[in-house]
Design a protein around this motif. Sequence first.
Motif, PDB file in Angstrom:
ATOM      1  N   PHE A  12      61.207  69.956 134.892  1.00 38.91           N
ATOM      2  CA  PHE A  12      62.643  70.138 134.657  1.00 38.91           C
ATOM      3  C   PHE A  12      63.451  69.689 135.874  1.00 38.91           C
ATOM      4  O   PHE A  12      64.462  68.994 135.737  1.00 38.91           O
ATOM      5  CB  PHE A  12      62.922  71.611 134.325  1.00 38.91           C
ATOM      6  N   ILE A  13      62.985  70.062 137.062  1.00 34.81           N
ATOM      7  CA  ILE A  13      63.660  69.651 138.297  1.00 34.81           C
ATOM      8  C   ILE A  13      63.627  68.133 138.424  1.00 34.81           C
ATOM      9  O   ILE A  13      64.649  67.504 138.731  1.00 34.81           O
ATOM     10  CB  ILE A  13      62.997  70.307 139.529  1.00 34.81           C
ATOM     11  N   ASN A  14      62.465  67.541 138.165  1.00 32.50           N
ATOM     12  CA  ASN A  14      62.335  66.084 138.269  1.00 32.50           C
ATOM     13  C   ASN A  14      63.250  65.367 137.283  1.00 32.50           C
ATOM     14  O   ASN A  14      63.853  64.344 137.619  1.00 32.50           O
ATOM     15  CB  ASN A  14      60.877  65.659 138.064  1.00 32.50           C
ATOM     16  N   GLU A  15      63.368  65.895 136.067  1.00 29.05           N
ATOM     17  CA  GLU A  15      64.264  65.307 135.074  1.00 29.05           C
ATOM     18  C   GLU A  15      65.717  65.375 135.522  1.00 29.05           C
ATOM     19  O   GLU A  15      66.460  64.396 135.411  1.00 29.05           O
ATOM     20  CB  GLU A  15      64.111  66.021 133.728  1.00 29.05           C
ATOM     21  N   ARG A  16      66.108  66.533 136.021  1.00 31.29           N
ATOM     22  CA  ARG A  16      67.497  66.685 136.492  1.00 31.29           C
ATOM     23  C   ARG A  16      67.779  65.773 137.666  1.00 31.29           C
ATOM     24  O   ARG A  16      68.841  65.155 137.740  1.00 31.29           O
ATOM     25  CB  ARG A  16      67.785  68.136 136.874  1.00 31.29           C
ATOM     26  N   LEU A  17      66.826  65.674 138.572  1.00 29.91           N
ATOM     27  CA  LEU A  17      66.981  64.805 139.740  1.00 29.91           C
ATOM     28  C   LEU A  17      67.099  63.349 139.280  1.00 29.91           C
ATOM     29  O   LEU A  17      67.952  62.605 139.776  1.00 29.91           O
ATOM     30  CB  LEU A  17      65.798  64.991 140.689  1.00 29.91           C
ATOM     31  N   LYS A  18      66.278  62.962 138.328  1.00 24.62           N
ATOM     32  CA  LYS A  18      66.310  61.593 137.796  1.00 24.62           C
ATOM     33  C   LYS A  18      67.645  61.325 137.115  1.00 24.62           C
ATOM     34  O   LYS A  18      68.251  60.260 137.307  1.00 24.62           O
ATOM     35  CB  LYS A  18      65.152  61.399 136.817  1.00 24.62           C
TER      36      LYS A  18
ATOM     37  N   SER B  45      68.788  64.680 148.894  1.00 22.94           N
ATOM     38  CA  SER B  45      67.758  64.622 149.939  1.00 22.94           C
ATOM     39  C   SER B  45      67.137  66.004 150.159  1.00 22.94           C
ATOM     40  O   SER B  45      65.917  66.129 150.304  1.00 22.94           O
ATOM     41  CB  SER B  45      68.331  64.072 151.242  1.00 22.94           C
ATOM     42  N   LYS B  46      67.973  67.035 150.141  1.00 19.63           N
ATOM     43  CA  LYS B  46      67.451  68.393 150.299  1.00 19.63           C
ATOM     44  C   LYS B  46      66.632  68.799 149.076  1.00 19.63           C
ATOM     45  O   LYS B  46      65.602  69.459 149.203  1.00 19.63           O
ATOM     46  CB  LYS B  46      68.578  69.389 150.552  1.00 19.63           C
ATOM     47  N   VAL B  47      67.079  68.405 147.900  1.00 18.12           N
ATOM     48  CA  VAL B  47      66.346  68.734 146.674  1.00 18.12           C
ATOM     49  C   VAL B  47      64.957  68.121 146.707  1.00 18.12           C
ATOM     50  O   VAL B  47      63.972  68.765 146.341  1.00 18.12           O
ATOM     51  CB  VAL B  47      67.115  68.270 145.417  1.00 18.12           C
ATOM     52  N   LYS B  48      64.864  66.878 147.164  1.00 17.32           N
ATOM     53  CA  LYS B  48      63.550  66.219 147.231  1.00 17.32           C
ATOM     54  C   LYS B  48      62.604  66.963 148.172  1.00 17.32           C
ATOM     55  O   LYS B  48      61.443  67.189 147.843  1.00 17.32           O
ATOM     56  CB  LYS B  48      63.705  64.765 147.674  1.00 17.32           C
TER      57      LYS B  48
ATOM     58  N   LEU C 164      71.061  70.870 143.602  1.00 15.43           N
ATOM     59  CA  LEU C 164      71.298  69.855 142.567  1.00 15.43           C
ATOM     60  C   LEU C 164      72.758  69.868 142.134  1.00 15.43           C
ATOM     61  O   LEU C 164      73.378  68.811 141.962  1.00 15.43           O
ATOM     62  CB  LEU C 164      70.384  70.090 141.365  1.00 15.43           C
ATOM     63  N   GLU C 165      73.305  71.068 141.949  1.00 17.35           N
ATOM     64  CA  GLU C 165      74.716  71.180 141.570  1.00 17.35           C
ATOM     65  C   GLU C 165      75.624  70.616 142.662  1.00 17.35           C
ATOM     66  O   GLU C 165      76.685  70.072 142.367  1.00 17.35           O
ATOM     67  CB  GLU C 165      75.074  72.638 141.291  1.00 17.35           C
ATOM     68  N   ASN C 166      75.194  70.754 143.917  1.00 20.84           N
ATOM     69  CA  ASN C 166      75.982  70.244 145.048  1.00 20.84           C
ATOM     70  C   ASN C 166      75.701  68.764 145.316  1.00 20.84           C
ATOM     71  O   ASN C 166      76.238  68.207 146.267  1.00 20.84           O
ATOM     72  CB  ASN C 166      75.682  71.052 146.316  1.00 20.84           C
TER      73      ASN C 166
END
Length: 143
Positions: A129-135, A107-110, A101-103
């Motif tokens: 939390f991951i979904n919120e950050r991704l959004k 696509s890899k995060v998903k 996410l920081e990088n």
Amino acid sequence: MKIKYYLLFFLIYFAPVLGSSDQNFFDKAKNLFEKKEYNKSKFLFQRNIVHNPKNAQSYLYLAKIFQIEDNKKELIKNLDTTLLLEPNNEEAMYILINVELENSNFSKVKKLNEKFKLICSSLCPKISFINERLKDFQEKEDS
């Protein structure tokens, strides 16, 4: 005949000590890590890997040390090795998701997030939390 007795004595006396040294390196390294003595613990985790190259926990702790040292290359390498040895290691997966996410590697995060949903047991609340950050990242990218 005397040599056989000495050899038998040696094996009986030292075999338990020799066999437990691998776990001893890990335990000492983990103890040092918890005391925030990262350089000493890094050395012992690396030493443990020499004796037990399939110890995923040693790679995970090395990854945590490299995260503290802000060494992303070694962090990712050790997380990848942890997940290679233990594909269901949710802690390693969660740390890797945060790094990606920081990088901005969405696509890899998903992909990792989908795997994480399947394997999570104790870290399941982190999915939202991951979904919120991704959004949030996607909204910033769309703006």
